[in-house]
Motif scaffolding. Structure first.
Motif, mmCIF file in Angstrom:
data_model
loop_
_atom_site.group_PDB
_atom_site.id
_atom_site.type_symbol
_atom_site.label_atom_id
_atom_site.label_comp_id
_atom_site.label_asym_id
_atom_site.label_seq_id
_atom_site.Cartn_x
_atom_site.Cartn_y
_atom_site.Cartn_z
ATOM 1 N N GLY A 151 22.429 42.178 7.470
ATOM 2 C CA GLY A 151 21.291 42.540 6.647
ATOM 3 C C GLY A 151 20.959 42.084 4.729
ATOM 4 O O GLY A 151 20.508 42.353 4.145
ATOM 5 N N ARG A 178 24.512 38.358 8.541
ATOM 6 C CA ARG A 178 23.428 38.142 8.555
ATOM 7 C C ARG A 178 22.775 39.668 8.973
ATOM 8 O O ARG A 178 21.563 40.106 9.347
ATOM 9 N N LYS A 179 23.827 39.364 10.393
ATOM 10 C CA LYS A 179 23.042 40.673 11.106
ATOM 11 C C LYS A 179 22.982 41.836 10.243
ATOM 12 O O LYS A 179 22.418 43.202 10.724
ATOM 13 N N THR A 194 16.778 40.608 5.479
ATOM 14 C CA THR A 194 16.865 39.518 6.270
ATOM 15 C C THR A 194 15.598 38.608 7.250
ATOM 16 O O THR A 194 15.678 38.460 8.522
ATOM 17 N N ALA A 195 14.694 40.520 7.280
ATOM 18 C CA ALA A 195 13.498 39.919 8.153
ATOM 19 C C ALA A 195 12.835 38.421 8.365
ATOM 20 O O ALA A 195 12.682 38.072 9.465
ATOM 21 N N TRP A 199 19.004 49.134 -0.416
ATOM 22 C CA TRP A 199 18.336 47.677 -0.221
ATOM 23 C C TRP A 199 18.180 47.008 1.307
ATOM 24 O O TRP A 199 17.551 46.348 1.998
ATOM 25 N N MET A 200 18.430 48.378 2.186
ATOM 26 C CA MET A 200 18.981 48.555 3.826
ATOM 27 C C MET A 200 17.392 48.444 3.966
ATOM 28 O O MET A 200 16.620 47.628 5.392
ATOM 29 N N THR A 219 25.030 43.036 -3.092
ATOM 30 C CA THR A 219 23.718 43.484 -2.586
ATOM 31 C C THR A 219 23.096 44.846 -3.264
ATOM 32 O O THR A 219 22.312 44.139 -3.557
ATOM 33 N N SER A 242 14.991 45.522 3.925
ATOM 34 C CA SER A 242 14.608 44.677 5.503
ATOM 35 C C SER A 242 14.868 43.070 5.142
ATOM 36 O O SER A 242 14.143 42.120 5.434
#
Length: 417
Positions: free
Chosen positions: A284, A281-282, A413-414, A407-408, A399, A411
């Motif tokens: 992303g 999760r951290k 998981t924002a 993809w990074m 991902t 964001s």
């Protein structure tokens, strides 16, 4: 500026430093106390038991919530297909690397081991083992960490059916999402006890088995441990570079050390699963990808096991004075290593079954089993570390395949807390 950098370093590495310090302290206590350090084992068992207790419901709710929340079933297919591709390719690379290494440094060279007597080993029935790996005979058997692969398959099926009933399933999907958050919060609370639990566990481990690590298997260990370290830093750097470029490499190694330390200390992919999910999760990695790839990876993505399987096979070849050479020998070894790492890992006692598979398929005598089982035990900590840390990396790579190379920057998981 300097203070912000210091804060940034401490913010990201505070927990790994505390965890590693407690484990080092535990090792020192184990060396000083010797076998008396076993009195500390219950403190470590409390931590392991807490993690093992929570892992079955955690796997069920995370996978089912991820699958049931997918409006596009084609995305699920892409995730599973990409995941399988990543698992097989990385396992193949790990096997080839170890074949190269053991040909340069034969692990059994100069090693003389007295073969203990062993009971006759029953031949493996591979088809039955595969059925046992993916199914159980009763629903109650699903509620056990010993049957993780059947649980994962059931969870995917359950989540798929929740999604297929349409709006009626939305309330169930929302409930599963909330339950997923609850269990992850429980994990974060349990991790406050990790430094005490893992320190005590390692003290007992070193106190009891430390002298054995210096025995006749030292040469094999001298080969395997450095290879795992090199594989972790070199191969994983390349994989994370594929996943997200230089920023992907930085993000991975900034986040992965709590997972690496936990897996190294517990020697369990399953016990490390909650910490691994939080790390992804951290990094992303979107929820649907990490909640599918990492739990499945805990039982079916085993780069470390592929490395160790090749080591075991070449070691046995050396013990029985057989040449570990030829394309046919290498191909067979690679197939067995991937099979023992992927299929057999889902069977209760999968490590031992993988070792029995090696003994039987190569026609080694029954006395060979205790030898190979001992090697398996000694290489288990770094092998588990490679297995576990490779799962979160696999989720990054999946991902990258699903979302594209940028993809990074999205964001993904924002919107999560």
């Amino acid at each position: 500026m300097e203070n912000s950098r210091k804060k940034g370093f401490w913010y990201y590495y505070k927990f790994p430093i505390i965890l590693l310090s407690s484990i080092i302290l535990g090792c020192i206590i184990g060396l000083i106390m010797g076998e008396k350090a076993s009195v500390l084992k219950p403190f470590g068992d409390i931590f392991l038991n807490a993690m093992f207790t929570i892992v079955v419901p955690l796997v069920f709710v995370t996978i089912t919530s991820a699958v049931s929340s997918m409006a596009d079933m084609r995305r699920l297919g892409k995730i599973l297909g990409s995941m399988l591709l990543v698992f097989v390719i990385t396992g193949l690379i790990a096997s080839i690397i170890m074949i190269t290494v053991v040909n340069i440094f034969p692990p059994a060279k100069g090693v003389h081991i007295e073969m203990p007597k062993a009971e006759e080993i029953e031949p493996l029935k591979t088809s039955e083992q595969i059925v046992a790996a993916i199914t159980v005979t009763d629903f109650t058997e699903l509620i056990s960490r010993k049957n993780m692969l059947p649980l994962i398959i059931f969870s995917i099926f359950f989540g798929l059916c929740v999604g297929l009933i349409g709006e009626k399933g939305q309330k169930i999907a929302e409930g599963l999402n909330i339950l997923s958050e609850v269990f992850l919060k429980m994990v974060s609370i349990i991790m406050y006890y990790a430094p005490i639990g893992l320190g005590a566990y390692f003290a007992a481990l070193i106190g009891t088995f430390g002298p054995e690590l210096l025995g006749s298997y030292a040469r094999a260990m001298v080969i395997y441990y450095p290879i795992c370290i090199v594989y972790f830093f070199v191969a994983f750097s390349l994989y994370s570079y594929f996943a997200g470029g230089i920023n992907g490499v930085k993000l991975y190694f900034k986040t992965i050390f709590p997972v690496a330390i936990t897996s190294l200390a517990t020697q369990s992919s399953v016990a490390s699963l909650p910490v691994n999910l939080d790390a992804a999760r951290k990094m992303g990695v979107p929820k649907d990808v990490r909640d599918i790839v990492i739990p499945i990876g805990a039982t079916a993505h085993m780069d470390g096991s592929c490395l160790s399987a090749i080591l075991k096979i070449s070691f046995m070849f050396g013990i029985f004075d057989m040449p570990f050479k030829g394309i046919g020998t290498y191909l067979t070894a690679i197939i067995i290593s991937i099979l023992s790492g992927v299929v057999m890992s889902g069977v209760p006692g999968g490590g031992l079954i993988g070792e029995m598979l090696i003994v039987n398929l190569y026609g080694f005598p029954a006395e060979a089993f205790p030898i190979i089982a001992t090697i398996g035990y000694l290489v288990d900590p770094p092998a588990t570390m490679i297995n576990v840390t490779g799962d979160s990396l696999a989720s990054m790579m999946v991902t990258r395949i699903i979302e594209g190379k940028d993809w990074m920057k999205k964001s993904l998981t924002a919107n999560e807390d």
